[in-house]
Motif scaffolding. Structure first.
Motif: not given
Length: 170
Positions: A2, A45, A48-49, A51
């Motif tokens: 992430a 943080e 990830g989605w 990115d």
């Protein structure tokens, strides 16, 4: 892996091509609330989605087409030969505003006439300068006009500072 808050901010501003209101704008584009973006930044943080979404957007378009710059400042010549100065925001929301020098009473200097400072939006950059005759090319969210005009004032100030710096160097 992430993204951290710094990488997220850098990528978001690059994708949006503007630092003005970037958190709210990227939140809307991602389909989340602005407070969610602030929470990611505070936690350092980002999911990830996000990115993956940024990667999709990057592949979907060329990030270096004209115009690369956010602001354009320049002069125009009217039909009667008068010179006028303008600032243009080249990215959404696009707009053009006339830059007018004012006297001690806040009125346009004689060489600036005619200048429409009575109708439409008029924004005071500082004691000596107004933005007027503002043409909004793109729709602006309710309540955001002042934010963009303040950004224009900052761009004008930055340009003035760069002129001063260049003059000192020569």
């Amino acid at each position: 892996m992430a993204m951290n808050a710094t990488d997220f901010q850098t990528a978001a501003i690059a994708l949006l091509r503007s630092a003005v209101g970037w958190q709210t704008t990227i939140a809307h584009r991602l389909g989340v609330e602005p407070r969610t973006v602030r929470r990611w930044i505070k936690a350092d943080e980002v999911p990830g989605w996000v990115d993956a979404k940024f990667d999709d957007w990057t592949r979907a378009r060329d990030l270096a087409p004209w115009p690369r710059d956010e602001w354009l400042n320049g002069d125009a010549i009217s039909a009667d030969g008068r010179q006028r100065e303008y600032i243009a925001h080249l990215q959404e929301p696009r707009f053009v505003a006339r830059i007018v020098a004012c006297d001690d009473d806040g009125l346009p200097m004689p060489e600036e006439e005619p200048a429409d400072v009575l109708s439409g939006i008029v924004y005071s950059v500082d004691a000596e300068t107004l933005l007027c005759e503002i043409e909004w090319i793109d729709e602006v969210r309710s309540g955001e006009h002042a934010k963009w005009l303040e950004a224009a004032a900052d761009a004008i100030a930055a340009l003035g500072d760069s002129y001063k710096e260049a003059t000192r160097e020569t």
